[in-house]
Design a protein around this motif. Sequence first.
Motif, PDB file in Angstrom:
ATOM      1  N   THR A  56       0.735  -1.150   0.080  1.00 29.04           N
ATOM      2  CA  THR A  56      -0.096  -0.018  -0.185  1.00 29.04           C
ATOM      3  C   THR A  56       0.942   1.274   0.060  1.00 29.04           C
ATOM      4  OG1 THR A  56      -0.281   0.102   2.334  1.00 29.04           O
ATOM      5  CG2 THR A  56      -1.884  -1.260   1.201  1.00 29.04           C
ATOM      6  N   THR A  57       2.349   0.968   0.182  1.00 27.88           N
ATOM      7  CA  THR A  57       2.887   2.102   0.127  1.00 27.88           C
ATOM      8  C   THR A  57       4.079   2.310  -1.131  1.00 27.88           C
ATOM      9  OG1 THR A  57       4.603   1.676   1.773  1.00 27.88           O
ATOM     10  CG2 THR A  57       2.614   2.756   2.670  1.00 27.88           C
ATOM     11  N   SER A  58       4.904   3.329  -1.139  1.00 20.31           N
ATOM     12  CA  SER A  58       5.977   3.207  -1.950  1.00 20.31           C
ATOM     13  C   SER A  58       7.172   3.342  -1.240  1.00 20.31           C
ATOM     14  CB  SER A  58       5.686   4.432  -3.084  1.00 20.31           C
ATOM     15  OG  SER A  58       5.811   5.628  -2.290  1.00 20.31           O
ATOM     16  N   LEU A  59       7.144   3.217   0.027  1.00 15.24           N
ATOM     17  CA  LEU A  59       8.329   3.256   1.103  1.00 15.24           C
ATOM     18  C   LEU A  59       9.020   2.192   0.614  1.00 15.24           C
ATOM     19  CD1 LEU A  59       6.501   3.496   4.554  1.00 15.24           C
ATOM     20  CD2 LEU A  59       7.594   5.368   3.349  1.00 15.24           C
ATOM     21  N   SER A  60      10.581   2.557   1.041  1.00 19.27           N
ATOM     22  CA  SER A  60      11.634   1.698   0.612  1.00 19.27           C
ATOM     23  C   SER A  60      11.581   0.625   1.643  1.00 19.27           C
ATOM     24  CB  SER A  60      13.194   2.442   0.544  1.00 19.27           C
ATOM     25  OG  SER A  60      13.535   2.900   1.918  1.00 19.27           O
ATOM     26  N   VAL A  61      12.437  -0.335   1.241  1.00 19.57           N
ATOM     27  CA  VAL A  61      12.602  -1.502   2.210  1.00 19.57           C
ATOM     28  C   VAL A  61      13.044  -1.058   3.436  1.00 19.57           C
ATOM     29  CG1 VAL A  61      13.580  -3.703   2.813  1.00 19.57           C
ATOM     30  CG2 VAL A  61      12.557  -3.329   0.605  1.00 19.57           C
ATOM     31  N   LYS A  62      14.092  -0.219   3.500  1.00 21.51           N
ATOM     32  CA  LYS A  62      14.820   0.276   4.500  1.00 21.51           C
ATOM     33  C   LYS A  62      13.726   1.098   5.624  1.00 21.51           C
ATOM     34  CE  LYS A  62      18.526   3.440   5.610  1.00 21.51           C
ATOM     35  NZ  LYS A  62      19.925   4.196   5.024  1.00 21.51           N
ATOM     36  N   GLU A  63      13.032   2.181   4.821  1.00 25.28           N
ATOM     37  CA  GLU A  63      12.222   2.847   5.598  1.00 25.28           C
ATOM     38  C   GLU A  63      11.103   1.862   6.251  1.00 25.28           C
ATOM     39  OE1 GLU A  63      11.441   6.999   3.412  1.00 25.28           O
ATOM     40  OE2 GLU A  63      10.824   5.242   2.114  1.00 25.28           O
ATOM     41  N   ILE A  64      10.552   1.003   5.432  1.00 24.58           N
ATOM     42  CA  ILE A  64       9.848   0.040   6.349  1.00 24.58           C
ATOM     43  C   ILE A  64      10.254  -0.751   7.446  1.00 24.58           C
ATOM     44  CG2 ILE A  64       8.209  -2.271   5.877  1.00 24.58           C
ATOM     45  CD1 ILE A  64       7.995  -1.232   2.952  1.00 24.58           C
ATOM     46  N   SER A  65      11.466  -1.117   7.186  1.00 24.65           N
ATOM     47  CA  SER A  65      12.102  -1.957   8.341  1.00 24.65           C
ATOM     48  C   SER A  65      12.327  -1.069   9.749  1.00 24.65           C
ATOM     49  CB  SER A  65      13.557  -2.396   8.078  1.00 24.65           C
ATOM     50  OG  SER A  65      14.534  -1.124   7.837  1.00 24.65           O
ATOM     51  N   TYR A  66      12.493   0.248   9.525  1.00 23.50           N
ATOM     52  CA  TYR A  66      12.360   1.040  10.789  1.00 23.50           C
ATOM     53  C   TYR A  66      11.175   1.130  11.177  1.00 23.50           C
ATOM     54  CZ  TYR A  66      17.312   2.043   9.317  1.00 23.50           C
ATOM     55  OH  TYR A  66      18.898   1.947   8.961  1.00 23.50           O
ATOM     56  N   THR A  68       8.965  -0.784  11.002  1.00 23.62           N
ATOM     57  CA  THR A  68       8.288  -1.987  11.788  1.00 23.62           C
ATOM     58  C   THR A  68       9.192  -2.762  12.860  1.00 23.62           C
ATOM     59  OG1 THR A  68       9.464  -3.442  10.169  1.00 23.62           O
ATOM     60  CG2 THR A  68       6.862  -2.738   9.993  1.00 23.62           C
ATOM     61  N   GLY A  69      10.080  -1.608  13.353  1.00 21.82           N
ATOM     62  CA  GLY A  69      11.021  -1.872  14.714  1.00 21.82           C
ATOM     63  C   GLY A  69      12.206  -2.765  14.421  1.00 21.82           C
ATOM     64  N   PHE A  70      12.747  -2.825  13.040  1.00 21.75           N
ATOM     65  CA  PHE A  70      13.974  -3.404  12.881  1.00 21.75           C
ATOM     66  C   PHE A  70      14.999  -2.331  12.875  1.00 21.75           C
ATOM     67  CE2 PHE A  70      10.988  -6.389  11.432  1.00 21.75           C
ATOM     68  CZ  PHE A  70      11.438  -7.576  11.745  1.00 21.75           C
ATOM     69  N   GLU A  71      16.230  -2.653  13.523  1.00 16.48           N
ATOM     70  CA  GLU A  71      17.302  -1.685  13.838  1.00 16.48           C
ATOM     71  C   GLU A  71      18.033  -1.832  12.294  1.00 16.48           C
ATOM     72  OE1 GLU A  71      19.684  -1.907  17.334  1.00 16.48           O
ATOM     73  OE2 GLU A  71      17.558  -1.699  18.420  1.00 16.48           O
ATOM     74  N   GLU A  72      17.853  -2.736  11.756  1.00 18.56           N
ATOM     75  CA  GLU A  72      18.910  -2.978  10.434  1.00 18.56           C
ATOM     76  C   GLU A  72      17.821  -3.542   9.405  1.00 18.56           C
ATOM     77  OE1 GLU A  72      22.092  -2.253   9.489  1.00 18.56           O
ATOM     78  OE2 GLU A  72      22.145  -1.449  11.612  1.00 18.56           O
ATOM     79  N   PRO A  73      18.006  -2.854   8.065  1.00 23.75           N
ATOM     80  CA  PRO A  73      17.083  -3.521   7.338  1.00 23.75           C
ATOM     81  C   PRO A  73      17.495  -4.940   6.957  1.00 23.75           C
ATOM     82  CG  PRO A  73      17.957  -1.094   6.529  1.00 23.75           C
ATOM     83  CD  PRO A  73      18.403  -1.778   7.913  1.00 23.75           C
ATOM     84  N   ALA A  74      18.509  -5.438   6.958  1.00 27.88           N
ATOM     85  CA  ALA A  74      19.201  -6.650   6.659  1.00 27.88           C
ATOM     86  C   ALA A  74      18.319  -7.432   7.519  1.00 27.88           C
ATOM     87  CB  ALA A  74      20.399  -6.830   6.486  1.00 27.88           C
ATOM     88  N   ASN A  75      18.024  -7.320   8.582  1.00 27.96           N
ATOM     89  CA  ASN A  75      17.432  -8.245   9.650  1.00 27.96           C
ATOM     90  C   ASN A  75      15.843  -8.263   9.231  1.00 27.96           C
ATOM     91  OD1 ASN A  75      19.746  -8.452  11.128  1.00 27.96           O
ATOM     92  ND2 ASN A  75      19.292  -6.879  12.735  1.00 27.96           N
ATOM     93  N   MET A  76      15.485  -7.421   8.884  1.00 28.64           N
ATOM     94  CA  MET A  76      13.926  -7.366   8.237  1.00 28.64           C
ATOM     95  C   MET A  76      13.829  -8.104   7.209  1.00 28.64           C
ATOM     96  SD  MET A  76      11.183  -6.126   6.388  1.00 28.64           S
ATOM     97  CE  MET A  76      11.826  -4.656   5.508  1.00 28.64           C
ATOM     98  N   VAL A  77      14.741  -8.031   6.241  1.00 29.45           N
ATOM     99  CA  VAL A  77      14.872  -8.867   5.014  1.00 29.45           C
ATOM    100  C   VAL A  77      14.990 -10.413   5.410  1.00 29.45           C
ATOM    101  CG1 VAL A  77      15.968  -9.151   2.954  1.00 29.45           C
ATOM    102  CG2 VAL A  77      15.573  -6.822   3.460  1.00 29.45           C
ATOM    103  N   ARG A  78      16.043 -10.620   6.309  1.00 28.39           N
ATOM    104  CA  ARG A  78      16.229 -12.048   6.475  1.00 28.39           C
ATOM    105  C   ARG A  78      14.931 -12.761   7.205  1.00 28.39           C
ATOM    106  NH1 ARG A  78      21.433 -11.474   7.644  1.00 28.39           N
ATOM    107  NH2 ARG A  78      20.619 -10.014   9.475  1.00 28.39           N
ATOM    108  N   PHE A  79      14.299 -11.683   8.166  1.00 30.16           N
ATOM    109  CA  PHE A  79      12.961 -12.208   8.930  1.00 30.16           C
ATOM    110  C   PHE A  79      11.794 -12.387   7.698  1.00 30.16           C
ATOM    111  CE2 PHE A  79       8.963 -10.560  10.851  1.00 30.16           C
ATOM    112  CZ  PHE A  79       8.923 -11.702  11.602  1.00 30.16           C
ATOM    113  N   PHE A  80      11.823 -11.582   7.103  1.00 31.66           N
ATOM    114  CA  PHE A  80      10.834 -11.600   5.959  1.00 31.66           C
ATOM    115  C   PHE A  80      10.713 -13.031   5.097  1.00 31.66           C
ATOM    116  CE2 PHE A  80       8.314 -10.636   2.019  1.00 31.66           C
ATOM    117  CZ  PHE A  80       6.935 -10.082   2.565  1.00 31.66           C
ATOM    118  N   ARG A  81      11.853 -13.117   4.638  1.00 25.78           N
ATOM    119  CA  ARG A  81      12.353 -14.260   3.687  1.00 25.78           C
ATOM    120  C   ARG A  81      12.293 -15.553   4.247  1.00 25.78           C
ATOM    121  NH1 ARG A  81      18.361 -14.469   1.654  1.00 25.78           N
ATOM    122  NH2 ARG A  81      17.747 -12.306   2.013  1.00 25.78           N
TER     123      ARG A  81
END
Length: 95
Positions: A56-66, A68-81
Amino acid sequence: MLEIDYPKTRSSRDYASNLFISYKFLNDIVKTLTGKTVKAFIDDFVIIEIKRYLVTTSLSVKEISYKTGFEEPANMVRFFRKNTTFTPLKFREQK
């Protein structure tokens, strides 16, 4: 409580403490109602929120990670995958 606090904590023990009940009791209640552990329930909620932002947004993965409470975008990507088998960008492309 989960809707408000998930960016700050995904710890099931924190939620139990905030509800003034034991972790075991919270886990038993959630398992009875959903068939999932508290951790699995929280993880599923966070995945739904990430998906919602991706669709629903055009936010970057980095912005979404912050957001949703992730300190590092890589952690959110790993969690999501781990929970969806897709990277956030692949998921966004498919929708």
